[in-house]
Motif scaffolding. Structure first.
Motif, PDB file in Angstrom:
ATOM      1  N   MET A 107       0.848  -1.188   0.000  1.00 35.12           N
ATOM      2  CA  MET A 107       0.000   0.000   0.000  1.00 35.12           C
ATOM      3  C   MET A 107       0.890   1.248   0.000  1.00 35.12           C
ATOM      4  N   THR A 108       0.495   2.233  -0.752  1.00 34.43           N
ATOM      5  CA  THR A 108       1.243   3.481  -0.836  1.00 34.43           C
ATOM      6  C   THR A 108       1.104   4.254   0.465  1.00 34.43           C
ATOM      7  N   SER A 109       2.254   4.660   1.027  1.00 34.55           N
ATOM      8  CA  SER A 109       2.231   5.357   2.314  1.00 34.55           C
ATOM      9  C   SER A 109       2.521   6.844   2.143  1.00 34.55           C
TER      10      SER A 109
ATOM     11  N   ALA B 159      -4.852  19.682  13.968  1.00 34.73           N
ATOM     12  CA  ALA B 159      -5.368  18.316  14.073  1.00 34.73           C
ATOM     13  C   ALA B 159      -6.555  18.100  13.132  1.00 34.73           C
ATOM     14  N   SER B 160      -7.420  19.093  13.005  1.00 38.11           N
ATOM     15  CA  SER B 160      -8.585  18.937  12.136  1.00 38.11           C
ATOM     16  C   SER B 160      -8.170  18.856  10.668  1.00 38.11           C
ATOM     17  N   MET B 161      -7.142  19.603  10.275  1.00 35.87           N
ATOM     18  CA  MET B 161      -6.665  19.534   8.893  1.00 35.87           C
ATOM     19  C   MET B 161      -6.015  18.169   8.618  1.00 35.87           C
ATOM     20  N   ARG B 162      -5.222  17.674   9.581  1.00 34.79           N
ATOM     21  CA  ARG B 162      -4.630  16.335   9.419  1.00 34.79           C
ATOM     22  C   ARG B 162      -5.721  15.290   9.272  1.00 34.79           C
ATOM     23  N   GLU B 163      -6.780  15.425  10.057  1.00 40.21           N
ATOM     24  CA  GLU B 163      -7.886  14.475   9.998  1.00 40.21           C
ATOM     25  C   GLU B 163      -8.583  14.526   8.641  1.00 40.21           C
ATOM     26  N   MET B 164      -8.808  15.712   8.098  1.00 40.17           N
ATOM     27  CA  MET B 164      -9.450  15.837   6.788  1.00 40.17           C
ATOM     28  C   MET B 164      -8.573  15.226   5.696  1.00 40.17           C
ATOM     29  N   VAL B 165      -7.266  15.485   5.769  1.00 38.84           N
ATOM     30  CA  VAL B 165      -6.340  14.913   4.789  1.00 38.84           C
ATOM     31  C   VAL B 165      -6.320  13.388   4.914  1.00 38.84           C
ATOM     32  N   ARG B 166      -6.217  12.899   6.151  1.00 40.79           N
ATOM     33  CA  ARG B 166      -6.183  11.454   6.377  1.00 40.79           C
ATOM     34  C   ARG B 166      -7.464  10.792   5.856  1.00 40.79           C
ATOM     35  N   PHE B 167      -8.612  11.378   6.196  1.00 42.63           N
ATOM     36  CA  PHE B 167      -9.897  10.837   5.760  1.00 42.63           C
ATOM     37  C   PHE B 167      -9.978  10.778   4.231  1.00 42.63           C
ATOM     38  N   THR B 168      -9.570  11.851   3.582  1.00 41.18           N
ATOM     39  CA  THR B 168      -9.618  11.930   2.120  1.00 41.18           C
ATOM     40  C   THR B 168      -8.688  10.901   1.472  1.00 41.18           C
ATOM     41  N   LEU B 169      -7.450  10.856   1.934  1.00 42.48           N
ATOM     42  CA  LEU B 169      -6.464   9.967   1.303  1.00 42.48           C
ATOM     43  C   LEU B 169      -6.669   8.499   1.682  1.00 42.48           C
TER      44      LEU B 169
ATOM     45  N   GLY C 141      -9.502   7.177   2.303  1.00 40.33           N
ATOM     46  CA  GLY C 141     -10.669   6.783   1.523  1.00 40.33           C
ATOM     47  C   GLY C 141     -10.324   6.442   0.078  1.00 40.33           C
ATOM     48  N   ALA C 142      -9.191   6.973  -0.387  1.00 42.29           N
ATOM     49  CA  ALA C 142      -8.723   6.691  -1.754  1.00 42.29           C
ATOM     50  C   ALA C 142      -7.742   5.519  -1.773  1.00 42.29           C
ATOM     51  N   GLY C 143      -7.560   4.875  -0.613  1.00 36.42           N
ATOM     52  CA  GLY C 143      -6.734   3.679  -0.569  1.00 36.42           C
ATOM     53  C   GLY C 143      -5.302   3.859  -0.126  1.00 36.42           C
ATOM     54  N   PHE C 144      -4.959   5.028   0.387  1.00 35.41           N
ATOM     55  CA  PHE C 144      -3.592   5.284   0.847  1.00 35.41           C
ATOM     56  C   PHE C 144      -3.455   5.019   2.341  1.00 35.41           C
ATOM     57  N   ASP C 145      -2.258   4.619   2.745  1.00 36.94           N
ATOM     58  CA  ASP C 145      -1.917   4.463   4.158  1.00 36.94           C
ATOM     59  C   ASP C 145      -1.344   5.801   4.618  1.00 36.94           C
ATOM     60  N   VAL C 146      -2.012   6.472   5.552  1.00 38.54           N
ATOM     61  CA  VAL C 146      -1.626   7.818   5.964  1.00 38.54           C
ATOM     62  C   VAL C 146      -1.100   7.826   7.394  1.00 38.54           C
ATOM     63  N   THR C 147       0.082   8.399   7.569  1.00 38.03           N
ATOM     64  CA  THR C 147       0.665   8.638   8.885  1.00 38.03           C
ATOM     65  C   THR C 147       0.681  10.136   9.099  1.00 38.03           C
ATOM     66  N   GLU C 148       0.325  10.576  10.301  1.00 36.99           N
ATOM     67  CA  GLU C 148       0.248  12.007  10.593  1.00 36.99           C
ATOM     68  C   GLU C 148       1.418  12.468  11.461  1.00 36.99           C
TER      69      GLU C 148
ATOM     70  N   THR D  43      -4.120  14.916  -7.596  1.00 33.48           N
ATOM     71  CA  THR D  43      -2.744  15.416  -7.576  1.00 33.48           C
ATOM     72  C   THR D  43      -1.798  14.386  -7.001  1.00 33.48           C
ATOM     73  N   VAL D  44      -2.200  13.760  -5.901  1.00 35.53           N
ATOM     74  CA  VAL D  44      -1.377  12.713  -5.300  1.00 35.53           C
ATOM     75  C   VAL D  44      -1.152  11.573  -6.300  1.00 35.53           C
ATOM     76  N   ASN D  45      -2.201  11.144  -6.945  1.00 34.31           N
ATOM     77  CA  ASN D  45      -2.071  10.062  -7.940  1.00 34.31           C
ATOM     78  C   ASN D  45      -1.153  10.478  -9.097  1.00 34.31           C
ATOM     79  N   ARG D  46      -1.266  11.715  -9.515  1.00 30.97           N
ATOM     80  CA  ARG D  46      -0.448  12.206 -10.632  1.00 30.97           C
ATOM     81  C   ARG D  46       1.029  12.226 -10.270  1.00 30.97           C
ATOM     82  N   VAL D  47       1.382  12.753  -9.096  1.00 35.49           N
ATOM     83  CA  VAL D  47       2.808  12.843  -8.745  1.00 35.49           C
ATOM     84  C   VAL D  47       3.394  11.486  -8.387  1.00 35.49           C
ATOM     85  N   LEU D  48       2.547  10.544  -7.975  1.00 36.46           N
ATOM     86  CA  LEU D  48       3.040   9.187  -7.692  1.00 36.46           C
ATOM     87  C   LEU D  48       3.224   8.381  -8.975  1.00 36.46           C
TER      88      LEU D  48
END
Length: 120
Positions: free
Chosen positions: A1-3, A11-21, A23-30, A114-119
């Motif tokens: 899995m892509t990390s 904290a709320s911005m990290r949570e929104m980013v984590r939730f979004t990414l 949900g798209a199948g990425f493993d997110v560390t904050e 954008t994440v998918n494009r740069v990866l």
């Protein structure tokens, strides 16, 4: 899995980013600031780093610069996600080694695309 390492002092911005990414199948560390992110990145490799600019202890541009000095992160995509939109800041980020620049508030679909494009 892509990390992904998501770095923001809000904290709320990290949570929104984590939730979004996640949900798209990425493993997110904050991380809550650049210093914490650098310490985490030294113990584990990530496929992409997403960082805010304005944070305590170490800002996002300094983080990008520091990560680029590590052999494991020489070619890792690094995106800046910030409220800053001035040309000078963007140029400073690019000079530090940032791959791209996104502004807050972010559109979830645009972030994922954008994440998918740069990866590749």
């Amino acid at each position: 899995m892509t990390s992904i390492l998501a770095v923001d002092d809000s904290a709320s911005m990290r949570e929104m980013v984590r939730f979004t990414l996640a949900g798209a199948g990425f493993d997110v560390t904050e991380a809550e600031d650049g210093q914490a992110a650098l310490e985490t990145a030294r113990t584990r490799e990530f496929n992409l780093v997403l960082a805010d600019v304005n944070m305590p202890r170490m800002d996002g541009i300094s983080l990008v610069r520091s990560l680029r000095d590590l052999p494991a992160y020489k070619f890792t995509p690094m995106l800046i996600l910030t409220t800053e939109s001035g040309a000078d800041k963007k140029q400073e980020g690019k000079a530090a080694g940032a791959t791209g620049w996104l502004t807050k508030p972010f559109d979830p679909d645009t972030l994922v695309a954008t994440v998918n494009r740069v990866l590749g």
